[in-house]
Each structure stands twice: as structure tokens, then as C-alpha cells.
Write an enzyme that holds these catalytic residues in place. Sequence first.
Site, PDB file in Angstrom:
ATOM      1  N   ILE A 188       0.835  -1.195   0.000  1.00  0.00           N
ATOM      2  CA  ILE A 188       0.000   0.000   0.000  1.00  0.00           C
ATOM      3  C   ILE A 188       0.872   1.247   0.000  1.00  0.00           C
ATOM      4  O   ILE A 188       1.849   1.335   0.741  1.00  0.00           O
ATOM      5  CB  ILE A 188      -0.905   0.027   1.251  1.00  0.00           C
ATOM      6  N   CYS A 189       0.495   2.203  -0.841  1.00  0.00           N
ATOM      7  CA  CYS A 189       1.187   3.493  -0.826  1.00  0.00           C
ATOM      8  C   CYS A 189       0.258   4.506  -0.151  1.00  0.00           C
ATOM      9  O   CYS A 189      -0.675   5.008  -0.767  1.00  0.00           O
ATOM     10  CB  CYS A 189       1.497   3.934  -2.253  1.00  0.00           C
ATOM     11  N   LEU A 190       0.512   4.753   1.110  1.00  0.00           N
ATOM     12  CA  LEU A 190      -0.332   5.693   1.847  1.00  0.00           C
ATOM     13  C   LEU A 190       0.543   6.393   2.886  1.00  0.00           C
ATOM     14  O   LEU A 190       1.239   5.734   3.664  1.00  0.00           O
ATOM     15  CB  LEU A 190      -1.492   4.945   2.526  1.00  0.00           C
TER      16      LEU A 190
END
Lengths: 317, 196
Positions: free
Chosen positions: B89-91
Site C-alpha cells: 500500500i502506498c499511503l
Amino acid sequence: MHDSKANDSSVSANARDFAKKRRVNRSAKLKQCKLDARREQWLSQVKGNSCKVTPMASPPTSSSPPVSMPRPQSCLHDSDMVFPAHIPISNSSGNTPKVGCCLNNSVSRGGSTRSCSLSASDGEEEGGRGEDNVALDDWEAVADALSAYKVNDGCHPSHDTGGTFVESHVPPAPVNDPCVQSTMKPEATRTIPRAWRPDDVFRPQSLPNLYKHQSFPTNMERHFGAKVWSHPVILSAPSSCPICYEDLDPTDSSFLPCDCGFRLCLFCHKRILEADCRCPGCRKQYSPVEGEKMDMSGVAPLIPFQLSRSCSMSSRS
Amino acid sequence: MLDVSRVQKELADCNKDKAISGVSIDLHGGDGDLSHLAGTISGPVGTPYEGGTFRIDVRLPSGYPFEPPKMQFVTKVWHPNISSQNGAICLDILKDQWSPALTLKTALLSLQALLSAPEPDDPQDAVVAQQYLRDYPMFVATARYWTETFAKRASVGIEEKVQKLVEMGFPEALVRSTLDSVNGDENMALEKLCSG
């Protein structure tokens, strides 16, 4: 036989007592540790800003007078007025009624001036520092006026009698009162619309956005260069630390490390200071005063502070 | 030195209103390891992920809550900010914007929000992001297909499937483990049960 049994029981009772005592000792030690940390914090603040030692030394609480955004102009006005106000004292003691009145204004200002300086010292260090020092000057003026007032108080106990006299002779003073009254109302209504109620089930515990929203008026005031603001009414102070979920003791509850109003216990605060030093509520760096305390050995954090002090000296002369 | 009491309270807190919030979190295994958790989020309504239940692997570092939890999608999902290969996840709040004031629940809610608001300009999966920008209808169709394929089978009506297979004469424990191994596909489970 009988004797040894009795001995045994007494020994075990002793052991129990001992364990109990140790428990008590431990919790007492824990509390002492927190108190020490707190005191250390204050000492470092006081050491840094020695002129800040005034009766208003306690951090702004939610009970301090609510003052709001629409005030900035008049506030500037008032704080400018502090200086002229205390000149007459030294000239003649006959003017004490006037002093008393002005003093009341300036003292009430005093409480919030400090909170302003706290807030300002947080974000941009340079700018914040500058403002801080202006606030310091005001503080000294207040302190002077206060001591002068105390001296004169004995001779002129009935200082209210000069009320009308004051209004005609000190122009800025009357501006102040209607202003306070008119701005009290918007403040009262301003706090009503709120995205989450504190008791709302869906409200994520200590949602950062919420605190951002709260700190907004602060930024506004800083922008306008206002000297006065009181801390926005903090949503009912949490009973437990939002980081470790442990109960907050009275020391923790009165601990307000960041002007965004995010509260946490001293242990978690210390832990954060050791790491990235950002307030969990607003993600801003904790104010330099706080940081300075932690790295006393480091030279770098001290320099901007001293610079800004010398700056204030030159601006005062 | 994971803050065990906080994690336990968070688990209870998060599951208190999971029907409303659409996120839940439980221990990953039965061994009581609090540092390995399994979260689920329901696909936001009005998105291609609607109706899906997405499983997320949550690992808590020893510094939690002062360090962010490590989260990764277990359920395959077609989204510009989530790797279609491994579920990474890119967060920002799971990286540099983490705050100890955030919780597992708020982190999962943020993932749910990420599903409804993709950020193709800061992608994790470049292929998906390109499709999102160049051929949005195709992106929606693919995302919906992936939701149907990977995010629905496992959870929707698992009890009914179990019951059906049990009625056929298979032991319940075996049915459950078999269904689990084929990701909830009833027919494949039946085949496996019959052949095994």
C-alpha cells in the site's frame, strides 16, 4: 511446634506487608518521577525566559477569558497602551485611579499574552521568537505596573471612583470594554458547529484533523499580529492518554505541550521528544522551548534563542 | 516492547461498531500474538469495490504506536495505490505521516477512504495508474471484476456453503479448511473434498 507455626504466619504477614509497601512505594515513585519531569520542564522554561516569571505562570486553561478572532486590532492597541499607562505612575501618585483601571486591562491581557507567546514559539522559529519577545516586553511592563500598583494601593484604596476620569484621559481604554463585550458573543456561537461531538461514538479518538481545525483561529491571530488570544475551548480534556490509553493523573491533565490542544501523558511526551519530536495531534514540531530542554548539551538549539533575545533588547531601547 | 494494553483496547474498540464502520480487526492466528493481526474493510459504496470484503495483513512493530503498523492487502485489489502483485500500500499515514494518535481503526478507515479516492499521480502500481488515467471505464471494469473475483467469494455466504457441504456428508472442520484453501470457491472445494 506451635511457636514455629506462629512465626511462619507472622513472617508471611510481614512479607505481604512488605510487598504492599513496595507497591505503594513504586506508585509513589512513579508519581514523583512525573512531578520531577514536570518541574524540570518549568524550570527550563523559566530559566530560558526569566522575565516570564509572573503571577500568571500557569498555562492557559479553558477557563481563561474567551477572546476571539475579531479582536486583533483593538488588542494591538491595548498592548501598546501598556507603556504610556505606567508612565503616569512614576510621575505622580495622584493618578492611581487611572492606573488601577489600566492595570486591570493589562493584567487580563497578560494571561493571554503569555499563551500567545507559547503558540508563537511553536511553528516558525524565527517569526515565533520575534513575537515572543514582544510579548515579553509587555510582560515586563505589566510586572512594573503591578508592583507600582501594589505600592500605591495602600494610599488609594478606592480606585474605582476615577472611572469616568479615566475614560476621558486615556483614550484607548474605553475602546477596550465594548470591544470585549461585542466579541464575547461571536465567540460563544463560534464553538457550536462541530464535526464530531466529543462523546460521539464514531469520532476516532484524537483525530488529527479536529485539532487542525481548532488551531486555525490561532494561526489567524498570529497572522494579524494579535497579542491576545485565549486557548480555544478544549474539547473536554480526555481522561486517558490517547497514546498509551493509561489514565491521566492531575499532572498530566494540566500538561499542555502544544498549542493545538493535544494532551498526552508525560511518559508518551518524553518518548516522542526522544524520537521525531512532533505533536501527535497536529504533526508540528514541538515548540523550541520544549526541544531545548531535551538537548541542553546541544549548542544549536540555543543560538536562535539568544539571537532573538538580543534582538528584543535593541528593539526596546 | 509492544504496548499490549493499547493494542488490546484498540481491538475491542475497533470491533465494537464494525457493522457501522465497515472495518474490523482480529488476531491473525490463534496463538494470541498481538503483533500479527488480520484486518478487514468493506468496499466503499459507490466504487468498483462495493460489495467486496478486503482482508489486510497487519503487523505491529515493537515501537507501535510510535511507529506505524505495517499493512498489506491480502485480497487482490485493482487500485492505483495498491500493488496488484503483492498488495503493498502506498499511503502516507502508514509511512512518514503516521502519528501515534492514530489507531488501527483509523488506519483501516484511511485505507477504506483510499479505495474511494485513488491518487493515480502518486502510484504504487504504475500499470493500474496508467489505465486509470488513460482509460477510466476500463479501469472501473477491471476493478469491479477483481472485486467480484477475489473480494466476494471468500466471505459472501461462507456459512451457507459450509452448511451445504456438511449436508453432503463432509465433516465441518474439513469443509472449512478446504474452503479456506481454495479461497471460498464452493465447486473447487467440493472437487477437492471428493478427490481427497
